[in-house]
Structure formats: C-alpha cells, structure tokens
Design a protein around this motif. Structure first.
Motif, PDB file in Angstrom:
ATOM      1  N   ARG A 236      -5.902  -1.480   1.232  1.00 12.52           N
ATOM      2  CA  ARG A 236      -5.862  -2.938   1.312  1.00 12.52           C
ATOM      3  C   ARG A 236      -5.496  -3.391   2.713  1.00 12.52           C
ATOM      4  O   ARG A 236      -4.828  -2.672   3.453  1.00 12.52           O
ATOM      5  N   ASP A 237      -5.936  -4.593   3.029  1.00 13.15           N
ATOM      6  CA  ASP A 237      -5.604  -5.247   4.286  1.00 13.15           C
ATOM      7  C   ASP A 237      -4.863  -6.525   3.907  1.00 13.15           C
ATOM      8  O   ASP A 237      -5.465  -7.493   3.450  1.00 13.15           O
ATOM      9  N   MET A 238      -3.553  -6.501   4.080  1.00 14.44           N
ATOM     10  CA  MET A 238      -2.741  -7.634   3.653  1.00 14.44           C
ATOM     11  C   MET A 238      -3.069  -8.891   4.430  1.00 14.44           C
ATOM     12  O   MET A 238      -3.053  -9.985   3.887  1.00 14.44           O
ATOM     13  N   ALA A 239      -3.387  -8.731   5.691  1.00 11.86           N
ATOM     14  CA  ALA A 239      -3.688  -9.892   6.531  1.00 11.86           C
ATOM     15  C   ALA A 239      -4.930 -10.626   6.029  1.00 11.86           C
ATOM     16  O   ALA A 239      -5.065 -11.835   6.208  1.00 11.86           O
ATOM     17  N   LYS A 240      -5.832  -9.882   5.395  1.00 10.84           N
ATOM     18  CA  LYS A 240      -7.078 -10.466   4.903  1.00 10.84           C
ATOM     19  C   LYS A 240      -7.062 -10.676   3.384  1.00 10.84           C
ATOM     20  O   LYS A 240      -8.072 -11.100   2.820  1.00 10.84           O
ATOM     21  N   ASN A 241      -5.926 -10.361   2.739  1.00  7.62           N
ATOM     22  CA  ASN A 241      -5.854 -10.463   1.271  1.00  7.62           C
ATOM     23  C   ASN A 241      -7.013  -9.729   0.618  1.00  7.62           C
ATOM     24  O   ASN A 241      -7.617 -10.216  -0.343  1.00  7.62           O
ATOM     25  N   THR A 242      -7.331  -8.569   1.128  1.00 10.19           N
ATOM     26  CA  THR A 242      -8.517  -7.836   0.688  1.00 10.19           C
ATOM     27  C   THR A 242      -8.156  -6.420   0.283  1.00 10.19           C
ATOM     28  O   THR A 242      -7.351  -5.763   0.942  1.00 10.19           O
ATOM     29  N   VAL A 243      -8.761  -5.975  -0.797  1.00  9.85           N
ATOM     30  CA  VAL A 243      -8.610  -4.599  -1.262  1.00  9.85           C
ATOM     31  C   VAL A 243      -9.986  -3.938  -1.200  1.00  9.85           C
ATOM     32  O   VAL A 243     -11.010  -4.584  -1.404  1.00  9.85           O
TER      33      VAL A 243
ATOM     34  N   GLY B 223       0.780  -1.222   0.000  1.00 12.94           N
ATOM     35  CA  GLY B 223       0.000   0.000   0.000  1.00 12.94           C
ATOM     36  C   GLY B 223       0.812   1.271   0.000  1.00 12.94           C
ATOM     37  O   GLY B 223       0.276   2.346   0.304  1.00 12.94           O
ATOM     38  N   GLU B 224       2.104   1.149  -0.355  1.00 13.00           N
ATOM     39  CA  GLU B 224       2.951   2.336  -0.323  1.00 13.00           C
ATOM     40  C   GLU B 224       2.707   3.284  -1.486  1.00 13.00           C
ATOM     41  O   GLU B 224       3.146   4.431  -1.456  1.00 13.00           O
ATOM     42  N   ALA B 225       2.003   2.806  -2.485  1.00 14.92           N
ATOM     43  CA  ALA B 225       1.707   3.658  -3.633  1.00 14.92           C
ATOM     44  C   ALA B 225       0.316   3.336  -4.169  1.00 14.92           C
ATOM     45  O   ALA B 225      -0.107   2.179  -4.190  1.00 14.92           O
ATOM     46  N   THR B 226      -0.371   4.381  -4.583  1.00 12.95           N
ATOM     47  CA  THR B 226      -1.694   4.235  -5.171  1.00 12.95           C
ATOM     48  C   THR B 226      -1.776   5.043  -6.456  1.00 12.95           C
ATOM     49  O   THR B 226      -1.040   6.016  -6.640  1.00 12.95           O
ATOM     50  N   ASP B 227      -2.651   4.621  -7.337  1.00 11.87           N
ATOM     51  CA  ASP B 227      -2.901   5.325  -8.585  1.00 11.87           C
ATOM     52  C   ASP B 227      -4.404   5.449  -8.783  1.00 11.87           C
ATOM     53  O   ASP B 227      -5.153   4.542  -8.403  1.00 11.87           O
ATOM     54  N   TYR B 228      -4.800   6.540  -9.393  1.00  7.61           N
ATOM     55  CA  TYR B 228      -6.215   6.759  -9.655  1.00  7.61           C
ATOM     56  C   TYR B 228      -6.411   7.315 -11.062  1.00  7.61           C
ATOM     57  O   TYR B 228      -5.593   8.085 -11.560  1.00  7.61           O
TER      58      TYR B 228
END
Length: 120
Positions: A68-75, A51-56
C-alpha cells in the motif's frame, strides 16, 4: 467512502497482473477478496495500516504480494504465476478499524469487483 479498483484483465497461465485500489479517504485495514463463478467469496490478502503486517490465503502465498501507498490511499495486489483457478472477480475491501480484513465480518467497505481471467 469509495474504493476504486483497476487493473483486471485477461492473462495466460503463468502470467502476471497488478491490481490497484484507491480509497476516497484514509482507511486502516485494506485488502482483497475474490469470487469465482459459482463459488463463494473468499479472502485473498490483507495489509495493515502502515503495512507492518500482511496476510495471505494459502492458495496465493508465494505468488501474490499486497502493498500500500498511504500517501495515495492506495492498495496494490501483484499477482504472479497466475493459475486457472485464480479466475474471479476481485474486490478491494477496507475497514475503518485498525484490524486485518481477513474475514468478511471485519469489512466495512467493499469496492466494485474487477475481473481477472486466466486462460490456458
């Protein structure tokens, strides 16, 4: 690899919706594309591994937020100030490579679309 998206629905202009997408495995780059009726699929937002970089896309900057939540593999995609032109099927996407999924060519995994309808 499966990407399970949820959270779509019907909302009035100016309202908010939150989408989420759970991956069956850990995926590096994740993001969202959308396709409106009669239009080509287009990029919406992307986020890197930690999550260190985002694009829109320019059309959603300042209104949508990807996280995103890496622990949950969820965006997640928080959509605020929704407009009629945001109406589309939204697709969760992922890449097995460490890259930003801002182009369809970088996408390795596509989820099924979740419908977002914005009404006046």
């Amino acid at each position: 690899v499966q990407l399970q998206a949820s959270g779509g629905g019907l909302v009035q202009t100016g309202g908010s919706l939150a989408l989420s997408c759970e991956a069956s495995v850990r995926i590096y780059g994740m993001g969202w594309f959308r396709q409106a009726p009669g239009k080509e699929r287009e990029f919406v937002a992307a986020i890197t591994w930690i999550g260190e970089a985002t694009d829109y896309a320019d059309s959603v900057k300042g209104r949508f937020t990807i996280s995103r939540d890496m622990a949950k593999n969820t965006v997640y995609l928080q959509m605020n100030s929704l407009k009629l032109e945001d109406t589309a099927d939204y697709y969760c996407v992922g890449s097995r490579r460490y890259q930003r999924v801002i182009f369809p060519g970088r996408v390795d995994y596509w989820g099924l679309g979740t419908e977002v309808t914005v009404s006046s």
